[in-house]
Design a protein around this motif. Structure first.
Motif, PDB file in Angstrom:
ATOM      1  N   GLY A 112       0.821  -1.210   0.000  1.00 13.44           N
ATOM      2  CA  GLY A 112       0.000   0.000   0.000  1.00 13.44           C
ATOM      3  C   GLY A 112       0.853   1.257   0.000  1.00 13.44           C
ATOM      4  N   PHE A 113       2.116   1.138  -0.420  1.00 19.06           N
ATOM      5  CA  PHE A 113       3.047   2.264  -0.381  1.00 19.06           C
ATOM      6  C   PHE A 113       2.566   3.399  -1.281  1.00 19.06           C
ATOM      7  CE2 PHE A 113       6.574   4.456  -2.458  1.00 19.06           C
ATOM      8  CZ  PHE A 113       7.250   4.968  -1.368  1.00 19.06           C
ATOM      9  N   SER A 114       2.754   4.619  -0.786  1.00 16.59           N
ATOM     10  CA  SER A 114       2.510   5.806  -1.607  1.00 16.59           C
ATOM     11  C   SER A 114       3.597   6.820  -1.296  1.00 16.59           C
ATOM     12  CB  SER A 114       1.126   6.407  -1.329  1.00 16.59           C
ATOM     13  OG  SER A 114       1.024   6.827   0.027  1.00 16.59           O
ATOM     14  N   LEU A 115       4.033   7.508  -2.312  1.00 16.20           N
ATOM     15  CA  LEU A 115       5.143   8.451  -2.186  1.00 16.20           C
ATOM     16  C   LEU A 115       4.627   9.814  -1.742  1.00 16.20           C
ATOM     17  CD1 LEU A 115       8.193   8.873  -2.650  1.00 16.20           C
ATOM     18  CD2 LEU A 115       7.634   9.547  -5.002  1.00 16.20           C
ATOM     19  N   LYS A 116       5.334  10.423  -0.788  1.00 17.74           N
ATOM     20  CA  LYS A 116       4.984  11.768  -0.323  1.00 17.74           C
ATOM     21  C   LYS A 116       5.638  12.793  -1.247  1.00 17.74           C
ATOM     22  CE  LYS A 116       5.072  10.089   4.458  1.00 17.74           C
ATOM     23  NZ  LYS A 116       5.747  10.198   5.774  1.00 17.74           N
ATOM     24  N   SER A 117       5.024  13.967  -1.321  1.00 16.62           N
ATOM     25  CA  SER A 117       5.586  15.017  -2.166  1.00 16.62           C
ATOM     26  C   SER A 117       6.903  15.521  -1.575  1.00 16.62           C
ATOM     27  CB  SER A 117       4.597  16.173  -2.310  1.00 16.62           C
ATOM     28  OG  SER A 117       4.348  16.763  -1.040  1.00 16.62           O
ATOM     29  N   PHE A 118       7.753  16.046  -2.422  1.00 20.16           N
ATOM     30  CA  PHE A 118       9.039  16.565  -1.974  1.00 20.16           C
ATOM     31  C   PHE A 118       9.438  17.735  -2.868  1.00 20.16           C
ATOM     32  CE2 PHE A 118       9.736  13.103  -4.930  1.00 20.16           C
ATOM     33  CZ  PHE A 118      10.685  13.594  -5.813  1.00 20.16           C
ATOM     34  N   PRO A 119      10.222  18.672  -2.339  1.00 23.40           N
ATOM     35  CA  PRO A 119      10.590  19.863  -3.117  1.00 23.40           C
ATOM     36  C   PRO A 119      11.717  19.575  -4.089  1.00 23.40           C
ATOM     37  CG  PRO A 119      11.587  19.965  -0.942  1.00 23.40           C
ATOM     38  CD  PRO A 119      10.729  18.721  -0.955  1.00 23.40           C
ATOM     39  N   PRO A 120      11.850  20.381  -5.139  1.00 27.60           N
ATOM     40  CA  PRO A 120      12.982  20.225  -6.057  1.00 27.60           C
ATOM     41  C   PRO A 120      14.249  20.815  -5.436  1.00 27.60           C
ATOM     42  CG  PRO A 120      11.600  22.052  -6.750  1.00 27.60           C
ATOM     43  CD  PRO A 120      10.902  21.426  -5.581  1.00 27.60           C
ATOM     44  N   ILE A 121      15.359  20.110  -5.538  1.00 25.21           N
ATOM     45  CA  ILE A 121      16.623  20.624  -4.989  1.00 25.21           C
ATOM     46  C   ILE A 121      17.728  20.603  -6.047  1.00 25.21           C
ATOM     47  CG2 ILE A 121      16.079  20.027  -2.603  1.00 25.21           C
ATOM     48  CD1 ILE A 121      17.857  17.565  -2.894  1.00 25.21           C
ATOM     49  N   ASP A 122      17.360  20.588  -7.304  1.00 29.21           N
ATOM     50  CA  ASP A 122      18.375  20.630  -8.360  1.00 29.21           C
ATOM     51  C   ASP A 122      19.226  21.885  -8.243  1.00 29.21           C
ATOM     52  OD1 ASP A 122      15.622  19.551  -9.436  1.00 29.21           O
ATOM     53  OD2 ASP A 122      17.172  18.381 -10.461  1.00 29.21           O
ATOM     54  N   GLY A 123      18.567  23.006  -7.883  1.00 33.51           N
ATOM     55  CA  GLY A 123      19.291  24.261  -7.747  1.00 33.51           C
ATOM     56  C   GLY A 123      20.341  24.218  -6.653  1.00 33.51           C
ATOM     57  N   LEU A 124      20.090  23.405  -5.616  1.00 27.66           N
ATOM     58  CA  LEU A 124      21.059  23.283  -4.528  1.00 27.66           C
ATOM     59  C   LEU A 124      22.373  22.698  -5.038  1.00 27.66           C
ATOM     60  CD1 LEU A 124      21.890  23.275  -1.540  1.00 27.66           C
ATOM     61  CD2 LEU A 124      20.753  21.055  -1.312  1.00 27.66           C
ATOM     62  N   PHE A 125      22.294  21.679  -5.893  1.00 22.06           N
ATOM     63  CA  PHE A 125      23.510  21.065  -6.418  1.00 22.06           C
ATOM     64  C   PHE A 125      24.267  22.044  -7.326  1.00 22.06           C
ATOM     65  CE2 PHE A 125      20.576  17.242  -6.119  1.00 22.06           C
ATOM     66  CZ  PHE A 125      20.989  16.930  -4.843  1.00 22.06           C
ATOM     67  N   THR A 126      23.523  22.811  -8.110  1.00 23.93           N
ATOM     68  CA  THR A 126      24.173  23.815  -8.960  1.00 23.93           C
ATOM     69  C   THR A 126      24.850  24.882  -8.110  1.00 23.93           C
ATOM     70  OG1 THR A 126      22.460  23.453 -10.646  1.00 23.93           O
ATOM     71  CG2 THR A 126      23.793  25.453 -10.836  1.00 23.93           C
ATOM     72  N   TYR A 127      24.181  25.286  -7.042  1.00 27.06           N
ATOM     73  CA  TYR A 127      24.719  26.305  -6.134  1.00 27.06           C
ATOM     74  C   TYR A 127      26.000  25.826  -5.470  1.00 27.06           C
ATOM     75  CZ  TYR A 127      24.831  29.600  -2.188  1.00 27.06           C
ATOM     76  OH  TYR A 127      25.204  30.540  -1.257  1.00 27.06           O
ATOM     77  N   LEU A 128      26.039  24.548  -5.085  1.00 18.78           N
ATOM     78  CA  LEU A 128      27.208  24.007  -4.401  1.00 18.78           C
ATOM     79  C   LEU A 128      28.395  23.800  -5.336  1.00 18.78           C
ATOM     80  CD1 LEU A 128      25.551  21.426  -1.969  1.00 18.78           C
ATOM     81  CD2 LEU A 128      26.673  23.571  -1.379  1.00 18.78           C
ATOM     82  N   ASP A 129      28.175  23.921  -6.645  1.00 17.28           N
ATOM     83  CA  ASP A 129      29.298  23.850  -7.570  1.00 17.28           C
ATOM     84  C   ASP A 129      30.248  25.034  -7.388  1.00 17.28           C
ATOM     85  OD1 ASP A 129      28.473  21.483  -8.676  1.00 17.28           O
ATOM     86  OD2 ASP A 129      27.394  22.419 -10.339  1.00 17.28           O
ATOM     87  N   ARG A 130      29.711  26.128  -6.852  1.00 18.51           N
ATOM     88  CA  ARG A 130      30.546  27.303  -6.591  1.00 18.51           C
ATOM     89  C   ARG A 130      31.298  27.111  -5.284  1.00 18.51           C
ATOM     90  NH1 ARG A 130      25.790  31.455  -6.671  1.00 18.51           N
ATOM     91  NH2 ARG A 130      27.389  32.850  -5.808  1.00 18.51           N
ATOM     92  N   GLN A 131      32.518  27.508  -5.258  1.00 15.59           N
ATOM     93  CA  GLN A 131      33.360  27.340  -4.082  1.00 15.59           C
ATOM     94  C   GLN A 131      33.021  28.385  -3.009  1.00 15.59           C
ATOM     95  OE1 GLN A 131      35.460  24.808  -3.635  1.00 15.59           O
ATOM     96  NE2 GLN A 131      34.823  24.048  -5.650  1.00 15.59           N
ATOM     97  N   ALA A 132      33.232  27.988  -1.764  1.00  9.99           N
ATOM     98  CA  ALA A 132      33.125  28.890  -0.597  1.00  9.99           C
ATOM     99  C   ALA A 132      31.716  29.432  -0.372  1.00  9.99           C
ATOM    100  CB  ALA A 132      34.110  30.049  -0.736  1.00  9.99           C
ATOM    101  N   VAL A 133      30.673  28.779  -0.922  1.00 13.04           N
ATOM    102  CA  VAL A 133      29.308  29.209  -0.647  1.00 13.04           C
ATOM    103  C   VAL A 133      28.753  28.404   0.524  1.00 13.04           C
ATOM    104  CG1 VAL A 133      28.863  29.929  -3.000  1.00 13.04           C
ATOM    105  CG2 VAL A 133      28.335  27.591  -2.309  1.00 13.04           C
TER     106      VAL A 133
END
Length: 766
Positions: free
Chosen positions: A61-82
């Motif tokens: 009976g599993f159902s997935l809960k909604s979750f926010p997008p975090i693609d931008g977080l990975f792009t942001y972390l590509d920059r150093q010292a942030v």
């Protein structure tokens, strides 16, 4: 696969429906990017993944809960010292909490063998440090906890202390100055991070202090008394310190996330893929879809297939069977206008695209498709006024462009090819095209009204003819296919149905008679016979399904009743043995009653014995395991009567004499259990001791188990089999707790299902 093919067959509409069933923005966007896979391995992997996911949902009976997008977080972390902010950290917490919930849900089904499901979604290094730090530093609402650092704890404690002092001083001040009527609502509030009084405007000049702001109505001013100025200044300093401490926490968390970024990205990607998978399962539930079997080569076979878009919008859509036989490479469909020819072509094309993309399709189980690397479609009005291209010319140009890419892994769909020119020449050209496609071993599907093409379909072994059926009485389409026959176009009937004036229809019928090519009556008769045959086949299929269901119900009922009777008989036998052991029955009387019980068991045995392996009487010796076929249960030979050809067998604690001919090898059946230990092997290292604890209270069972283990160790046994039964599982838990602390136990685990499952524990002794 050509993008034009996807558009013509309306594949993007399926993806839009799929994306609407996701719970996240990332999942919805990913659904719109799905496209056909180019290898059989990838297609079958996707199909297996769907089947395991659907089974998981069905069982749990599993159902997935909604979750926010975090693609931008990975792009942001590509920059150093942030350093990530608090909102990004909270979004990451929601994602990882969701992933952890999904992982734990699937872990509960490790015994199902859903390896592809686990490896596809969760086979990565779990970011333990990040998850642990987030749990320690963030509360459920995403705020940074006081316990995140000692410095933050000290600052916030002082801020709370200031709040308490300010509250007390303000109350005392209001009471001493009798300003209760001057205060709006609460005694104190905060404006611009400073404690102020919500003072009525007409009192603002009666108290010394600073006005920071006014309410929207202008009736209230936010007033900072002079005695709060120093306290508020200190509060500002503490707020600055608090922000600095929070920044330190976020900086530390950012470092942890960078260290485990690869695992976090894979966890997020797995969650997005799970969202897509759950959307596929939801889509299949909308039209009872299945993962289609795709093979490397062969003929298409779609059983009870429905056009996916029609199946999503209309529950009553008529299913079609689309099939080519061995040696056939082309299917030519004829019949009345608006009878479903184009729908049939699109059904095969769209279902193929969906199956190759790992999507469930509305077709019955047992359907198969070969893996087509290319699907080309000539369909609809393809003329272009801007480019001065007619429909016929557009078809020819498209065929020319695609020709060099056609091979044995190609599906070519032709809807009314050649209809834009002279019928005789158009039909001849269509036949030539089909001949050439067959030579290239491509699979071809054609809808036509050309009489010459209908005759061509009936005359060639490598081509199969089919006709869409219509009701003989009303001339309305039935949206069914009849194979190995051609159909009339019934253009005049369709025109009459849609309101064509009667005088025009009469003239058309006269011209048709003068032309001498009217075969309507013959084709009508063929259609009528085909409809009758389809109705009979449907009736037979319905009756067969009823009989199968009835047979299955009777079989289930028989097995259930037989099991009840056998359990009752076994209980009676055990009662007789216990009465004999308690000396309530004499030996002869007990043997007599056991014989009566045995007769009842023999009466339940099948009249036609099943072909089970047997052995000769000479092979039966005390100590070996055998199978009593009447009960289909294993036992241990205790004694052998050579004269009567009978064997005394211990079956689940019940000792009884049976005929040797009713015994067979035990094989891999569940091991027999007896009250107290019994040996079954001659070598000490292979010695197995069995003990049956069923029917005992926990304390008595553990005492019995301890005695049995002592005896096993004295005999040098290497293994034990403990039968504790299923029940509520309480006795099993007590036994396992005892085994955990028993020094002579090397390991233990539940038996496999065929040997008792969670009703028996296997123990390896040191």
């Amino acid at each position: 696969m050509e993008s034009r093919t996807l558009q013509v067959l309306e594949f993007p509409k399926i993806l839009n429906s799929l994306s609407g069933l996701t719970v996240s923005e990332a999942g919805a966007e990913a659904c719109l990017k799905i496209c056909p896979l180019d290898s059989l391995e990838a297609v079958n992997h996707s199909a297996t993944l769907f089947e395991q996911g659907a089974a998981w949902v069905k069982e749990s009976g599993f159902s997935l809960k909604s979750f926010p997008p975090i693609d931008g977080l990975f792009t942001y972390l590509d920059r150093q010292a942030v350093v990530i902010d608090q909102d990004a950290l909270f979004a990451l917490k929601q994602v990882l909490d969701n992933v952890y919930f999904c992982r734990e849900s699937l872990r509960g089904f490790e015994d199902r063998g859903w390896d592809i499901l686990w490896k596809s979604l969760f086979a990565y290094e779990w970011p333990v440090k990040t998850v642990s730090a987030i749990q320690r530093c963030l509360d459920p609402d995403g705020r940074i906890k006081d316990e995140s650092s000692p410095g933050l704890m000290d600052v916030r404690q002082e801020i709370r202390s200031i709040h308490q002092r300010c509250t007390k001083r303000v109350k005392d001040f209001i009471l001493s100055e009798n300003l209760g009527n001057a205060i709006q609502e609460e005694f104190m509030t905060i404006s611009s991070d400073r404690y102020v009084l919500p003072l009525k405007v007409n009192f603002k000049n009666k108290i010394k202090g600073i006005i920071h702001d006014y309410s929207q109505t202008g009736e209230t001013c936010y007033f900072e008394p002079i005695f709060l100025v120093d306290t508020n200044n200190r509060l500002q300093e503490l707020k600055k310190e608090e922000r600095e401490e929070e920044y330190k926490v976020l900086k530390y968390m950012t470092g942890l996330i960078r260290d485990e970024l690869e695992g976090i990205e894979e966890a997020y990607a797995g969650l997005v893929n799970l969202d897509i998978l759950m959307a596929k399962v939801a889509l299949s539930n909308k039209y009872d879809g299945h993962a289609l079997q795709v093979v490397d080569e062969g003929n298409p076979k779609l059983m009870k297939a429905r056009h996916p878009l029609l199946a999503l919008s209309d529950e009553g859509v008529q299913p079609l069977t689309i099939e080519l036989l061995s040696g056939q490479h082309a299917l030519i469909i004829s019949g009345g206008n608006a009878g479903g020819k184009t729908v049939c072509l699109k059904t095969l094309g769209l279902i193929s695209l969906m199956a190759f993309s790992g999507l469930p399709v509305p077709a019955a189980e047992g359907s198969t498709l070969p893996l087509w690397k290319n699907i080309f479609v000539v369909m609809g009005d393809e003329q272009s006024l801007e480019e001065n291209v007619s429909t016929f010319t557009a078809q020819i140009q498209y065929l020319k462009r695609a020709w060099d890419s056609i091979d044995s892994q190609t599906l070519f769909i032709l809807d009314e090819f050649g209809a834009g020119t002279d019928p005789t020449q158009g039909a001849a050209l269509a036949q030539a095209v089909i001949d050439s496609l067959v030579e290239k071993r491509a699979t071809t599907l054609i809808a036509t009204h050309f009489p010459a093409l209908k005759a061509y379909a009936m005359a060639n072994d490598y081509v199969r003819a089919a006709s869409v059926l219509f009701d003989p009485g009303t001339k309305k389409p039935l949206f069914k296919l009849a194979y190995d026959q051609v159909g009339a176009s019934i253009a005049l009937d369709v025109a009459r149905e849609h309101g064509m004036p009667a005088e025009i229809l009469e003239r058309a019928e006269k011209y048709l008679l003068l032309d001498g090519s009217d075969t309507t009556s013959v084709l009508d008769r063929l259609n009528e016979m085909a409809v009758q045959r389809e109705e009979e086949l449907e009736a037979v299929e319905i009756e067969r399904a009823k009989l199968e269901k009835k047979r299955a119900n009777l079989e289930t009922r028989f097995q259930k009743e037989r099991g009840k009777v056998l359990d009752n008989i076994q209980s009676q036998a055990q009662t007789i043995v216990k009465q004999w052991q308690a000396e309530k029955l004499g030996r002869k009387e007990a043997r007599k009653k056991l014989a009566e019980v045995k007769e009842k068991v023999d009466g339940l045995a099948p009249t036609k014995p099943t072909a089970k392996p047997k052995f000769s009487f000479e092979d039966i010796v005390p100590g070996i395991k055998v199978s009593y076929q009447a009960w289909n249960k294993p036992g241990t030979v205790l004694e052998v009567n050579q004269r009567k050809k009978q064997v005394k067998v211990d079956i689940g604690g019940v000792a009884m004499w049976v005929k040797a001919e009713h015994l067979g090898p035990a094989g891999k059946t569940k091991a027999a259990a007896s009250k107290g230990p019994s040996t079954v092997s001659k070598e000490p290292s292979d010695l197995v001791v069995e003990v049956d604890l069923r029917g005992n209270r926990a304390d008595m069972a553990l005492a019995e188990l301890e005695r049995a283990m002592d005896g096993a160790l004295r005999k040098g046994a290497g293994k034990m089999e403990i039968v504790h039964g299923r029940g509520t599982g309480a006795l099993r838990r007590e036994v396992h707790e005892f085994l955990k602390h028993y020094p002579a136990v090397a390991s233990f685990n539940l038996a496999n299902e065929e040997r008792g499952g969670d009703g028996m524990t296997e123990v390896k002794l040191k």
